[in-house]
Each structure stands twice: as C-alpha cells, then as structure tokens.
Design a protein around this motif. Sequence first.
Motif, PDB file in Angstrom:
ATOM      1  N   ALA A 138       0.839  -1.212   0.000  1.00  0.00           N
ATOM      2  CA  ALA A 138       0.000   0.000   0.000  1.00  0.00           C
ATOM      3  C   ALA A 138       0.868   1.254   0.000  1.00  0.00           C
ATOM      4  CB  ALA A 138      -0.928  -0.007   1.214  1.00  0.00           C
ATOM      5  N   LEU A 139       1.964   1.227   0.745  1.00  0.00           N
ATOM      6  CA  LEU A 139       2.873   2.378   0.777  1.00  0.00           C
ATOM      7  C   LEU A 139       3.608   2.539  -0.555  1.00  0.00           C
ATOM      8  CD1 LEU A 139       4.192   1.904   4.407  1.00  0.00           C
ATOM      9  CD2 LEU A 139       2.775   3.797   3.569  1.00  0.00           C
ATOM     10  N   ARG A 140       3.897   1.427  -1.227  1.00  0.00           N
ATOM     11  CA  ARG A 140       4.492   1.486  -2.572  1.00  0.00           C
ATOM     12  C   ARG A 140       3.523   2.117  -3.556  1.00  0.00           C
ATOM     13  NH1 ARG A 140       6.304  -3.745  -5.010  1.00  0.00           N
ATOM     14  NH2 ARG A 140       7.097  -2.339  -6.586  1.00  0.00           N
ATOM     15  N   GLN A 141       2.243   1.777  -3.456  1.00  0.00           N
ATOM     16  CA  GLN A 141       1.229   2.340  -4.351  1.00  0.00           C
ATOM     17  C   GLN A 141       1.115   3.851  -4.173  1.00  0.00           C
ATOM     18  OE1 GLN A 141      -2.387   0.160  -3.645  1.00  0.00           O
ATOM     19  NE2 GLN A 141      -1.583  -1.721  -4.560  1.00  0.00           N
ATOM     20  N   ARG A 142       1.423   4.325  -2.989  1.00  0.00           N
ATOM     21  CA  ARG A 142       1.384   5.765  -2.717  1.00  0.00           C
ATOM     22  C   ARG A 142       2.749   6.421  -2.933  1.00  0.00           C
ATOM     23  NH1 ARG A 142      -2.395   3.194  -0.161  1.00  0.00           N
ATOM     24  NH2 ARG A 142      -4.416   4.129   0.228  1.00  0.00           N
ATOM     25  N   ALA A 143       3.674   5.669  -3.493  1.00  0.00           N
ATOM     26  CA  ALA A 143       5.021   6.148  -3.859  1.00  0.00           C
ATOM     27  C   ALA A 143       5.819   6.623  -2.646  1.00  0.00           C
ATOM     28  CB  ALA A 143       4.936   7.250  -4.920  1.00  0.00           C
ATOM     29  N   LEU A 144       5.572   6.043  -1.464  1.00  0.00           N
ATOM     30  CA  LEU A 144       6.332   6.395  -0.272  1.00  0.00           C
ATOM     31  C   LEU A 144       7.478   5.422  -0.016  1.00  0.00           C
ATOM     32  CD1 LEU A 144       3.323   7.336   2.012  1.00  0.00           C
ATOM     33  CD2 LEU A 144       4.976   8.905   0.970  1.00  0.00           C
TER      34      LEU A 144
ATOM     35  N   ALA B 287      12.730  -8.310  -4.073  1.00  0.00           N
ATOM     36  CA  ALA B 287      11.690  -7.636  -3.299  1.00  0.00           C
ATOM     37  C   ALA B 287      11.798  -7.961  -1.817  1.00  0.00           C
ATOM     38  CB  ALA B 287      10.303  -7.974  -3.843  1.00  0.00           C
ATOM     39  N   VAL B 288      13.023  -8.051  -1.331  1.00  0.00           N
ATOM     40  CA  VAL B 288      13.247  -8.371   0.079  1.00  0.00           C
ATOM     41  C   VAL B 288      13.463  -7.092   0.887  1.00  0.00           C
ATOM     42  CG1 VAL B 288      14.792  -9.520   1.702  1.00  0.00           C
ATOM     43  CG2 VAL B 288      14.177 -10.641  -0.445  1.00  0.00           C
ATOM     44  N   ASN B 289      14.359  -6.228   0.418  1.00  0.00           N
ATOM     45  CA  ASN B 289      14.712  -5.019   1.158  1.00  0.00           C
ATOM     46  C   ASN B 289      13.842  -3.835   0.738  1.00  0.00           C
ATOM     47  OD1 ASN B 289      16.777  -6.169   2.742  1.00  0.00           O
ATOM     48  ND2 ASN B 289      18.130  -6.120   0.973  1.00  0.00           N
ATOM     49  N   VAL B 290      13.486  -3.055   1.743  1.00  0.00           N
ATOM     50  CA  VAL B 290      12.582  -1.924   1.560  1.00  0.00           C
ATOM     51  C   VAL B 290      13.364  -0.641   1.805  1.00  0.00           C
ATOM     52  CG1 VAL B 290      10.482  -0.843   2.466  1.00  0.00           C
ATOM     53  CG2 VAL B 290      10.657  -3.328   2.386  1.00  0.00           C
ATOM     54  N   GLN B 291      13.059   0.385   1.031  1.00  0.00           N
ATOM     55  CA  GLN B 291      13.657   1.699   1.259  1.00  0.00           C
ATOM     56  C   GLN B 291      12.616   2.769   0.986  1.00  0.00           C
ATOM     57  OE1 GLN B 291      16.923   1.547  -1.500  1.00  0.00           O
ATOM     58  NE2 GLN B 291      15.779   2.616  -3.089  1.00  0.00           N
ATOM     59  N   LEU B 292      12.835   3.959   1.520  1.00  0.00           N
ATOM     60  CA  LEU B 292      11.934   5.065   1.260  1.00  0.00           C
ATOM     61  C   LEU B 292      12.186   5.606  -0.139  1.00  0.00           C
ATOM     62  CD1 LEU B 292      12.216   7.044   4.618  1.00  0.00           C
ATOM     63  CD2 LEU B 292      10.287   5.657   3.856  1.00  0.00           C
ATOM     64  N   SER B 293      11.133   6.006  -0.813  1.00  0.00           N
ATOM     65  CA  SER B 293      11.277   6.714  -2.083  1.00  0.00           C
ATOM     66  C   SER B 293      11.661   8.156  -1.760  1.00  0.00           C
ATOM     67  CB  SER B 293       9.944   6.695  -2.829  1.00  0.00           C
ATOM     68  OG  SER B 293       8.988   7.452  -2.094  1.00  0.00           O
ATOM     69  N   HIS B 294      11.969   8.927  -2.772  1.00  0.00           N
ATOM     70  CA  HIS B 294      12.260  10.354  -2.548  1.00  0.00           C
ATOM     71  C   HIS B 294      11.062  11.013  -1.868  1.00  0.00           C
ATOM     72  CE1 HIS B 294      13.822  14.354  -3.058  1.00  0.00           C
ATOM     73  NE2 HIS B 294      12.688  14.701  -3.619  1.00  0.00           N
TER      74      HIS B 294
ATOM     75  N   ILE C 277      10.972   9.997   1.768  1.00  0.00           N
ATOM     76  CA  ILE C 277      11.969  10.714   2.570  1.00  0.00           C
ATOM     77  C   ILE C 277      11.486  12.123   2.871  1.00  0.00           C
ATOM     78  CG2 ILE C 277      14.294  11.718   2.542  1.00  0.00           C
ATOM     79  CD1 ILE C 277      15.137   9.233   0.863  1.00  0.00           C
ATOM     80  N   MET C 278      10.989  12.816   1.852  1.00  0.00           N
ATOM     81  CA  MET C 278      10.513  14.186   2.043  1.00  0.00           C
ATOM     82  C   MET C 278       9.358  14.214   3.044  1.00  0.00           C
ATOM     83  SD  MET C 278      12.695  15.763   0.301  1.00  0.00           S
ATOM     84  CE  MET C 278      12.063  17.406   0.506  1.00  0.00           C
ATOM     85  N   ALA C 279       8.436  13.268   2.939  1.00  0.00           N
ATOM     86  CA  ALA C 279       7.300  13.222   3.862  1.00  0.00           C
ATOM     87  C   ALA C 279       7.778  12.980   5.290  1.00  0.00           C
ATOM     88  CB  ALA C 279       6.310  12.138   3.435  1.00  0.00           C
TER      89      ALA C 279
END
Length: 192
Positions: free
Chosen positions: A153-159, A167-174, A177-179
């Motif tokens: 769900a957070l990927r769909q919101r580009a966060l 698809a194991v490791n998760v990181q914040l999108s730009h 990070i800004m949010a």
Amino acid sequence: MGRSHDNLTGFSYHRLTANVDAAESLRALRNLVDRAPPTRFKQIYMRPDGRLVSAEMLATLFKENDRIVATLSWKDEVAAALSPNALYKMALHVWHMYRCRIEELGPELFGDFVGAILLHVYLAEAEGRCVSVSEIAGLVGLNTKTTARWVSALRQRALISLSDQDAVNVQLSHQGIMAMERMLTTAMLPAG
C-alpha cells in the motif's frame, strides 16, 4: 530559499513565511514606523521542499507607497536545528514513544502500523542498514504477510520502494523521505 528570483519578487511575505513564524512576523511588521530607520527582526521562511530557513531582516515601512523594503541576511540556526542528525534523533524519540505507547496501552489499543513502518525504514536508512519486510514485521509487531500488504500500500502511494530484485529489502522513495522529514521537522518545532 531555494526559489528563483521570479518566485520571490512581488510576492507578499505571507506566502513565504513558515506557519510557525506567521503571527510573530505580522506583529513585527505592524510595529514598523513610517520612514523610520530599518528595524531588525528574525523571520522563518518555508522552502519549496518543506524545509525551514531562518533569516535576519532589516525592514523599513513606506506608508505612502504601501510598501515595505527589506534586506535579508540568512542564518543557519534553523538549518542546524533541522540537520540530518537532529532529524535522526527525533526519529529515535518518536520510535521510543511508539514503543512506550504499545507497552502502556497494549497492541490491541494502539497500532499506527503505517507510521511505524515508515519510521523503521527511515531509521534503517539513516543508520546505513538494509531492512527487510520480515525485519519490519518483527519490529512493528505484525506478521510478515500483513506487513507485506502495508508495504504494498505504501508502494502504491510512492512512499516506499523495493531496493532489490528479490523484493526483500525496503527503502523510502524520494517522496517518502521528504514526507518523513516534514513530519519529523514538524515534531521538532514548537506547536502554534
């Protein structure tokens, strides 16, 4: 301020002033005396990326032309207070408060899983660690399948984005990070 000349010239200071400083700025400007020597006061502005920047202002009022002429000198006080290290410390504090709420109220009464996931990924990145969905699940108190759905769900919101092909490791999108930096900055500033 991170703005072009065209984005500054001719605009009211209200458009650029940070909400936390708006009332104080208005009070200072209302106290200006027509054609008096410049009055010195501090001003906090909002950059386009949401970060705050502090300036020292010398302002003179010209009532006849309904104009205020001001000279700004930039200060690094706010930038230092909102440095990456300060944001990291605030993230640790927020994580500690989250864990305390879980312990005091119990997981059945409190669970901000989205916030906890974003915060944990933010902390991992700040510490130079990779973080997996299963690790996040353990830290936020969810099973891996539920955590994966939240991550989706957070990927769909580009966060959030996935940092590897498996698809194991998760990181914040730009955007994520800004949010997070805007939320942590807000937590660091006085309410008002």
